[in-house]
Motif scaffolding. Structure first.
Motif, PDB file in Angstrom:
ATOM      1  N   GLN A 199      43.683 -27.817 -36.442  1.00 33.99           N
ATOM      2  CA  GLN A 199      43.840 -28.471 -35.178  1.00 33.99           C
ATOM      3  C   GLN A 199      44.541 -30.069 -35.716  1.00 33.99           C
ATOM      4  OE1 GLN A 199      41.387 -28.100 -31.724  1.00 33.99           O
ATOM      5  NE2 GLN A 199      40.939 -25.754 -32.168  1.00 33.99           N
ATOM      6  N   GLN A 238      40.263 -39.819 -29.700  1.00 42.29           N
ATOM      7  CA  GLN A 238      41.341 -40.281 -28.859  1.00 42.29           C
ATOM      8  C   GLN A 238      42.519 -41.392 -29.279  1.00 42.29           C
ATOM      9  OE1 GLN A 238      42.826 -37.921 -26.490  1.00 42.29           O
ATOM     10  NE2 GLN A 238      40.510 -37.245 -26.693  1.00 42.29           N
ATOM     11  N   VAL A 269      45.076 -33.753 -33.807  1.00 46.63           N
ATOM     12  CA  VAL A 269      44.633 -34.894 -33.120  1.00 46.63           C
ATOM     13  C   VAL A 269      44.890 -36.299 -32.858  1.00 46.63           C
ATOM     14  CG1 VAL A 269      41.994 -34.122 -32.622  1.00 46.63           C
ATOM     15  CG2 VAL A 269      42.331 -36.039 -34.699  1.00 46.63           C
ATOM     16  N   ALA A 283      37.082 -34.121 -30.088  1.00 45.19           N
ATOM     17  CA  ALA A 283      38.282 -34.725 -30.291  1.00 45.19           C
ATOM     18  C   ALA A 283      38.243 -36.343 -29.906  1.00 45.19           C
ATOM     19  CB  ALA A 283      39.526 -34.056 -30.218  1.00 45.19           C
ATOM     20  N   PHE A 306      35.614 -28.630 -34.620  1.00 43.54           N
ATOM     21  CA  PHE A 306      35.330 -29.135 -32.614  1.00 43.54           C
ATOM     22  C   PHE A 306      35.047 -29.028 -31.762  1.00 43.54           C
ATOM     23  CE2 PHE A 306      40.146 -31.058 -34.066  1.00 43.54           C
ATOM     24  CZ  PHE A 306      39.357 -31.986 -34.244  1.00 43.54           C
TER      25      PHE A 306
END
Length: 295
Positions: free
Chosen positions: A259, A182, A261, A180, A175
Motif C-alpha cells: 500500500q 500523512q 502512502v 498510515a 498498516f
C-alpha cells in the motif's frame, strides 16, 4: 624506450592505481612476485623509489606520484587510440564494463542488452552492481549509470529512461498494526527500512517535496540493507515502510501486496542517464551498447 621498459611502466601504473600488488596481479593475471620484481627493476633503473610497501598497503612516493600523473594519462590515450584502430574491424568487439545499481541492472540494462548481444558474438559486457558513486575513469569502467543528468565534468550523459518518482510503501499487514503516515514528521513513529550507502557509509535520506517545501528525513527502523531489492523484499514481508523507486512497486500496489502512502510528498525527477568520458574515442562496441540502452 625499450619495449620491456614500456611494459614496466604499465605495470607500475596499475599497481599504483590499485594501491595493491594483489589486486594488480589479479587484473593482469600474473603473480604478485612477478609484479614486485618488475616494479623493483624499474626503480633500480630510474634510481628512485616509486612505491612504499607495507604488509597491508602500497602507496606512492613523491617521485612515484609525479611519474604516475605524467604517465597514466598517456597510457590511457594510447589505449584509446588502439580502440579507435579497432574501428576498422568488420564488427564490434571487446569488453564494455558498466557500473550501476541492482534495480537498473535488472530492469533496464539486462533486458535491453540481452536482446542485442546475440547479434555481436565478439562483444562482451561486464556488469557490476554498485550503489556507490563510482569514479568510472579511475576504476576503468566504460559506462556508469545514475539518476539525474548531473554527471562529472568531461562526461557525456545519455538519457536511458523517462522521469522517475519515489514511493513510500508498506504491506497491508504492517498498516494493520500502524496508522498510515500523512506528513514527514509522522515517519519518526514508524519502522522505516534503511538503505546504507557505500560512498560515505551513511543511510540514504528520504527526500520529500510538496508545495515548494523540501524535507530531508533521516529515518530509523529495525532493518537496514545495502540493496533496494532486499528492501523491497522486506517491505513485502511486513518489516516496515520502504522508500523505493515507483516502478519497483507499482505491480505490487496494483495487486494489493503493498500500500502506498504520502503520494503527494513524492515528486517527479530526472530519470536514469548513462555516462562516459567525452575524451574517450567512441568505439563501435561502446556505440552499440549506448544505442541499445537509449532505446
Amino acid at each position: 624506450m625499450a619495449r620491456e621498459n614500456f611494459n614496466d611502466l604499465q605495470v607500475f601504473v596499475i599497481v599504483a592505481r590499485e594501491r595493491s600488488f594483489t589486486r594488480a596481479a589479479a587484473q593482469l593475471g600474473v603473480s604478485q612476485s612477478a609484479l614486485s620484481h618488475t616494479v623493483r627493476g624499474l626503480e633500480e633503473r630510474l634510481g628512485v623509489r616509486l612505491l612504499t610497501r607495507t604488509t597491508r598497503s602500497v602507496s606512492m612516493t613523491e617521485a612515484g606520484e609525479r611519474l604516475y600523473e605524467s604517465v597514466a594519462p598517456r597510457l590511457e590515450e594510447i589505449e584509446a587510440e588502439l580502440a579507435a584502430v579497432a574501428e576498422y574491424r568488420d564488427h564490434p568487439a571487446g569488453t564494455i564494463r558498466i557500473t550501476t545499481s541492482e534495480h537498473v541492472a535488472n530492469r533496464i540494462v539486462w533486458p535491453r542488452l540481452a536482446a542485442v548481444l546475440p547479434r555481436y558474438p565478439d562483444l562482451k559486457v561486464e556488469l557490476t552492481v554498485d550503489y556507490g558513486m563510482a569514479d568510472i575513469v579511475a576504476q576503468r569502467y566504460d559506462i556508469g549509470i545514475r539518476l539525474g543528468d548531473r554527471v562529472a565534468q568531461d562526461m557525456i550523459a545519455v538519457p536511458i529512461s523517462g522521469p522517475q518518482r519515489m514511493a513510500i510503501v508498506a504491506s497491508p499487514g504492517y498498516f494493520q498494526r500502524h496508522t498510515a503516515p500523512q506528513v514527514p514528521a509522522d515517519l519518526a513513529a514508524h519502522d522505516c527500512i534503511g538503505l546504507r550507502l557505500p560512498t560515505h557509509g551513511g543511510l540514504m535520506v528520504w527526500d520529500l517535496h510538496k508545495d515548494g517545501q523540501n524535507v530531508n528525513v533521516r529515518v530509523d527502523g529495525q532493518w537496514t540493507f545495502n540493496s533496494s531489492v532486499a528492501i523491497h523484499r522486506a517491505a513485502l514481508a511486513g518489516a516496515g515502510l520502504a522508500y523505493l523507486l515507483e516502478d519497483m512497486v507499482l505491480e505490487d500496489v496494483a495487486a494489493g501486496r503493498l500500500q502506498r502512502v504520502m503520494l503527494d510528498w513524492c515528486d517527479v525527477f530526472a530519470g536514469f542517464h548513462a555516462y562516459y568520458p567525452s575524451r574517450r574515442q567512441s568505439s563501435s562496441a561502446l556505440r552499440v551498447v549506448i544505442e541499445a540502452l537509449r532505446a
